[in-house]
Design an enzyme around this catalytic site. Structure first.
Site, PDB file in Angstrom:
ATOM      1  N   SER A  99       0.819  -1.219   0.000  1.00  0.00           N
ATOM      2  CA  SER A  99       0.000   0.000   0.000  1.00  0.00           C
ATOM      3  C   SER A  99       0.853   1.269   0.000  1.00  0.00           C
ATOM      4  O   SER A  99       0.446   2.288  -0.568  1.00  0.00           O
ATOM      5  CB  SER A  99      -0.941  -0.002   1.206  1.00  0.00           C
ATOM      6  OG  SER A  99      -1.948  -0.968   1.012  1.00  0.00           O
ATOM      7  N   PHE A 100       2.015   1.200   0.656  1.00  0.00           N
ATOM      8  CA  PHE A 100       2.834   2.413   0.698  1.00  0.00           C
ATOM      9  C   PHE A 100       3.230   2.861  -0.713  1.00  0.00           C
ATOM     10  O   PHE A 100       3.358   4.059  -0.978  1.00  0.00           O
ATOM     11  CB  PHE A 100       4.083   2.196   1.565  1.00  0.00           C
ATOM     12  CG  PHE A 100       4.757   3.480   1.937  1.00  0.00           C
ATOM     13  CD1 PHE A 100       4.188   4.329   2.874  1.00  0.00           C
ATOM     14  CD2 PHE A 100       5.945   3.862   1.329  1.00  0.00           C
ATOM     15  CE1 PHE A 100       4.790   5.545   3.191  1.00  0.00           C
ATOM     16  CE2 PHE A 100       6.550   5.065   1.634  1.00  0.00           C
ATOM     17  CZ  PHE A 100       5.978   5.909   2.573  1.00  0.00           C
ATOM     18  N   GLU A 101       3.394   1.894  -1.625  1.00  0.00           N
ATOM     19  CA  GLU A 101       3.800   2.218  -3.003  1.00  0.00           C
ATOM     20  C   GLU A 101       2.624   2.749  -3.840  1.00  0.00           C
ATOM     21  O   GLU A 101       2.817   3.160  -4.994  1.00  0.00           O
ATOM     22  CB  GLU A 101       4.407   0.983  -3.685  1.00  0.00           C
ATOM     23  CG  GLU A 101       5.806   0.645  -3.221  1.00  0.00           C
ATOM     24  CD  GLU A 101       5.858   0.074  -1.817  1.00  0.00           C
ATOM     25  OE1 GLU A 101       5.051  -0.810  -1.499  1.00  0.00           O
ATOM     26  OE2 GLU A 101       6.703   0.541  -1.028  1.00  0.00           O
TER      27      GLU A 101
ATOM     28  N   CYS B  37      -5.047  -2.775   1.039  1.00  0.00           N
ATOM     29  CA  CYS B  37      -5.661  -3.286   2.279  1.00  0.00           C
ATOM     30  C   CYS B  37      -4.589  -3.404   3.353  1.00  0.00           C
ATOM     31  O   CYS B  37      -3.583  -4.095   3.154  1.00  0.00           O
ATOM     32  CB  CYS B  37      -6.291  -4.651   2.004  1.00  0.00           C
ATOM     33  SG  CYS B  37      -6.904  -5.455   3.493  1.00  0.00           S
TER      34      CYS B  37
ATOM     35  N   HIS C 299       3.283  -1.756  11.971  1.00  0.00           N
ATOM     36  CA  HIS C 299       3.307  -0.297  11.791  1.00  0.00           C
ATOM     37  C   HIS C 299       2.088   0.165  10.984  1.00  0.00           C
ATOM     38  O   HIS C 299       2.170   1.008  10.105  1.00  0.00           O
ATOM     39  CB  HIS C 299       4.624   0.179  11.191  1.00  0.00           C
ATOM     40  CG  HIS C 299       5.082  -0.585   9.992  1.00  0.00           C
ATOM     41  ND1 HIS C 299       5.183  -1.955   9.949  1.00  0.00           N
ATOM     42  CD2 HIS C 299       5.478  -0.154   8.773  1.00  0.00           C
ATOM     43  CE1 HIS C 299       5.625  -2.320   8.753  1.00  0.00           C
ATOM     44  NE2 HIS C 299       5.795  -1.255   8.025  1.00  0.00           N
TER      45      HIS C 299
ATOM     46  N   TYR D  85      -9.669   7.122  -3.248  1.00  0.00           N
ATOM     47  CA  TYR D  85      -8.971   6.462  -2.138  1.00  0.00           C
ATOM     48  C   TYR D  85      -9.663   5.139  -1.795  1.00  0.00           C
ATOM     49  O   TYR D  85     -10.692   5.117  -1.121  1.00  0.00           O
ATOM     50  CB  TYR D  85      -9.007   7.421  -0.958  1.00  0.00           C
ATOM     51  CG  TYR D  85      -8.363   6.965   0.314  1.00  0.00           C
ATOM     52  CD1 TYR D  85      -7.005   7.167   0.524  1.00  0.00           C
ATOM     53  CD2 TYR D  85      -9.115   6.380   1.331  1.00  0.00           C
ATOM     54  CE1 TYR D  85      -6.412   6.782   1.719  1.00  0.00           C
ATOM     55  CE2 TYR D  85      -8.529   5.994   2.521  1.00  0.00           C
ATOM     56  CZ  TYR D  85      -7.189   6.202   2.708  1.00  0.00           C
ATOM     57  OH  TYR D  85      -6.604   5.824   3.894  1.00  0.00           O
TER      58      TYR D  85
ATOM     59  N   ARG E 208     -15.806  -6.230   3.327  1.00  0.00           N
ATOM     60  CA  ARG E 208     -15.813  -5.010   2.505  1.00  0.00           C
ATOM     61  C   ARG E 208     -15.204  -5.204   1.121  1.00  0.00           C
ATOM     62  O   ARG E 208     -14.958  -4.244   0.405  1.00  0.00           O
ATOM     63  CB  ARG E 208     -15.047  -3.902   3.261  1.00  0.00           C
ATOM     64  CG  ARG E 208     -15.782  -3.447   4.503  1.00  0.00           C
ATOM     65  CD  ARG E 208     -14.871  -2.752   5.503  1.00  0.00           C
ATOM     66  NE  ARG E 208     -15.628  -2.239   6.643  1.00  0.00           N
ATOM     67  CZ  ARG E 208     -16.061  -2.995   7.662  1.00  0.00           C
ATOM     68  NH1 ARG E 208     -15.794  -4.300   7.684  1.00  0.00           N
ATOM     69  NH2 ARG E 208     -16.756  -2.445   8.646  1.00  0.00           N
TER      70      ARG E 208
END
Ligand code: DLZ
Length: 157
Positions: free
Chosen positions: A65-67, A88, A96, A121, A135
């Protein structure tokens, strides 16, 4: 996190613009891929349901997700009508969790204020795997569907 009462796949179909002339970029994180692939399925199916052509939906994968921030930035440079990020992060499995969620949220928010293209988002941030399943095509619908609808609306904005 979405509320337990809100189904992510429910929307008023009459109010959605036609997407047949729109072009979309989707960036998908590979972490928790069972979940993110289900989000991707939902997003693509819903875009196509509203007229988007398969050749106008471009999907790129990133490791985590950070990428998604970098991936979205690259897609913005290539010019789409809207870009969707899908990822996710599960609290119980991610030491973290808060840093990743905040980093992605601030990164995407920043891109939204500095680029010409809306970025939608689609980051699920849940306490456990079951909440993520609920979800991503489970009892609370699919966040991918919701992101597709938001992308069409924002492309028309
Ligand atoms: C490292 C990490 C962890 C622990 N958990 C998740 C997660 O739950 N969901 C997710 O999308 N990515 C996770 N990552 C990977 C980071 O997002 C990122 O890919 C790495 O820290 C490398 O920058």
């Amino acid at each position: 996190m979405a509320t337990a009462l809100h189904n992510l796949s429910k929307y008023n179909k009459e109010s959605i613009p036609d997407a047949s002339n729109m072009c979309f970029g989707i960036v998908v994180a590979e972490w928790n891929s069972d979940i993110t692939n289900a989000l991707l399925d939902g997003a693509v199916t819903t875009l196509e349901k509203h007229g988007a052509l398969p050749e106008n939906i471009h999907v790129k994968k990133v490791p985590g997700s950070f990428e998604l921030i970098y991936g979205a930035h690259q897609m913005v440079l290539h010019g789409y009508d809207a870009v969707i990020i899908l990822g996710c992060v599960i609290r119980g499995e991610t030491p973290h969790f808060d840093y990743i969620c905040q980093g992605v949220t601030y990164g995407i928010a920043h891109l939204n204020t500095t680029s010409e293209i809306p970025i939608i988002y689609g980051l699920l941030t849940t306490n456990d795997l079951q909440q993520a399943k609920d979800r991503s095509g489970g009892k609370l619908g699919n966040k991918g569907d919701e992101c597709a609808i938001d992308a069409i609306k924002m492309a028309k904005f």
